[in-house]
Design a protein around this motif. Structure first.
Motif, mmCIF file in Angstrom:
data_model
loop_
_atom_site.group_PDB
_atom_site.id
_atom_site.type_symbol
_atom_site.label_atom_id
_atom_site.label_comp_id
_atom_site.label_asym_id
_atom_site.label_seq_id
_atom_site.Cartn_x
_atom_site.Cartn_y
_atom_site.Cartn_z
ATOM 1 N N PRO A 1 25.688 -28.892 77.351
ATOM 2 C CA PRO A 1 26.014 -28.640 78.754
ATOM 3 C C PRO A 1 26.641 -29.880 79.392
ATOM 4 O O PRO A 1 26.160 -30.998 79.198
ATOM 5 N N HIS B 1 21.151 -24.614 81.106
ATOM 6 C CA HIS B 1 22.338 -25.453 81.268
ATOM 7 C C HIS B 1 21.957 -26.800 81.889
ATOM 8 O O HIS B 1 22.521 -27.232 82.905
ATOM 9 N N ALA C 1 16.171 -21.238 73.347
ATOM 10 C CA ALA C 1 17.447 -20.553 73.515
ATOM 11 C C ALA C 1 17.915 -19.951 72.192
ATOM 12 O O ALA C 1 18.403 -18.815 72.147
ATOM 13 N N SER D 1 24.048 -19.797 77.921
ATOM 14 C CA SER D 1 22.797 -20.286 78.494
ATOM 15 C C SER D 1 21.925 -19.058 78.742
ATOM 16 O O SER D 1 22.311 -18.159 79.506
ATOM 17 N N ASP E 1 28.804 -20.660 78.712
ATOM 18 C CA ASP E 1 27.926 -20.196 79.791
ATOM 19 C C ASP E 1 27.553 -18.715 79.708
ATOM 20 O O ASP E 1 26.387 -18.373 79.862
ATOM 21 N N HIS F 1 23.767 -22.711 74.267
ATOM 22 C CA HIS F 1 24.170 -23.579 75.376
ATOM 23 C C HIS F 1 22.946 -23.929 76.224
ATOM 24 O O HIS F 1 23.055 -24.099 77.441
#
Length: 348
Positions: free
Chosen positions: A190, A146, A172, A112, A87, A142
């Motif tokens: 996730p 998420h 990402a 994320s 995270d 991530h």
């Protein structure tokens, strides 16, 4: 880059006595006492984990070194462990990072990117992520927000859904590379949720996938859904965690069903374990459990190691697992694996 160099030195030393062909990946989120218990470990308990690893002959290695060794037929030091965080929470930078640096332990941060882009409270900044990357921390994917990757919009076609996952995944990855200079093509799913289509997407794009079902990893593991041990809440207790630190992989494959997605309340699964002379475990001692209850096992072909698990209890949650363990024939350690199930029709 000190943390990375330490991880490399451990691998270079693995070619002699004590080399192994498996390892364990640990998963953490918050290192704090004022965050949700289900995803948190206290700083005191986290330090106890690190001290135990240091004092009991474990070798903490970089995640990419572990993956590369297992995929490429290389060797790892015995009791190899890789540490990961999901995270991008601020407590990782403020609390875990200084601790890990003091122990000289390499680790991986799965971020994320959306909350970091927006400066969301409780998350690191990109400047902090970049500082960690410069210190040798591996930074990986991530997703952006998420998401529940299995969720489809109303009327959304399968093609549009998977295209949306592709776009977010690559967006990402581009943000991570832009801010840190790293692009390892590692994705931590996730919530640990995935299906065959998502795994196929990762394979097409050259990604390695990491899940959240427990177990050790080895050369025969599924590198599109590698298990990790979640260590938070009740699972953060050192007495139970230390058993997991020392686990060994099974040489096993799922015959059917191939997808973890199910709507059945007690799905059956057929597994094939390699024979003892290959796997290092005695199948006569194999035990499988769900919610701490034994799962009835039917041997379809004992010589070939093929067994069917059909639990008697029903499951009503969104995610659950079947766990299998067997003692190692050459040590006091255990082989450990789990089968992940996901029912996306059940709300989070």
């Amino acid at each position: 880059m000190l943390l990375r160099l330490i991880g490399l030195a451990l691998l270079l030393a693995a070619g002699g006595a004590g080399a192994a062909s498996g390892g364990v990946v640990l998963q953490y989120h918050h290192v704090a006492t004022d965050t949700p218990a289900s995803t948190s470990i206290s700083p005191e308990d986290f330090r106890a984990h690190l001290e135990y690893l240091r004092d009991n002959d474990f070798n903490v290695v970089a995640l990419d070194a572990m993956v590369d060794a297992l995929r490429g037929g290389g060797e790892l030091p015995d009791r190899a462990v890789a540490i990961t965080f999901d995270d991008g929470h601020l407590s990782i930078y403020e609390t875990a990072f200084p601790m890990l640096r003091s122990f000289g332990f390499p680790f991986t941060l799965f971020v994320s990117t959306g909350p970091i882009d927006r400066g969301l409270r409780g998350y690191m900044s990109w400047e902090q992520v970049a500082e960690m990357a410069q210190a040798g921390v591996l930074v990986a994917n991530h997703m952006v927000e998420h998401p529940h990757m299995l969720a489809r919009g109303e009327g959304e076609s399968g093609a549009r859904w998977i295209a949306r996952q592709r776009e977010e995944l690559l967006r990402a990855e581009a943000a991570i590379e832009r801010h840190t200079g790293q692009s390892h093509r590692y994705l931590a799913y996730p919530y640990g949720e995935f299906d065959i289509a998502i795994k196929d997407l990762l394979a097409e794009l050259g990604f390695v996938g990491f899940a959240q079902n427990s177990g050790a990893i080895g050369p025969s593991s599924d590198f599109l859904a590698l298990p990790r041990y979640p260590l938070a809440g009740s699972f953060a207790d050192l007495e139970s965690a230390r058993v997991k630190f020392a686990t060994l992989p099974f040489n096993v494959r799922i015959i059917e069903p191939l997808s973890p997605v199910t709507s059945a309340p007690r799905p059956a699964v057929t597994l094939q374990f390699s024979p003892a002379e290959v796997g290092g475990y005695d199948l006569a001692s194999l035990g499988c459990f769900a919610n701490s209850r034994p799962i009835p096992m039917t041997w379809l072909d004992r010589d070939a190691g093929i067994v069917r698990l059909a639990p008697e209890s029903e499951f009503s949650g969104r995610r659950w697992r079947y766990l299998c363990t067997a003692p190692d024939t050459g040590s006091r350690r255990f082989h450990w694996m789990s089968v992940q199930w996901i029912n996306p029709d059940v709300p989070e």
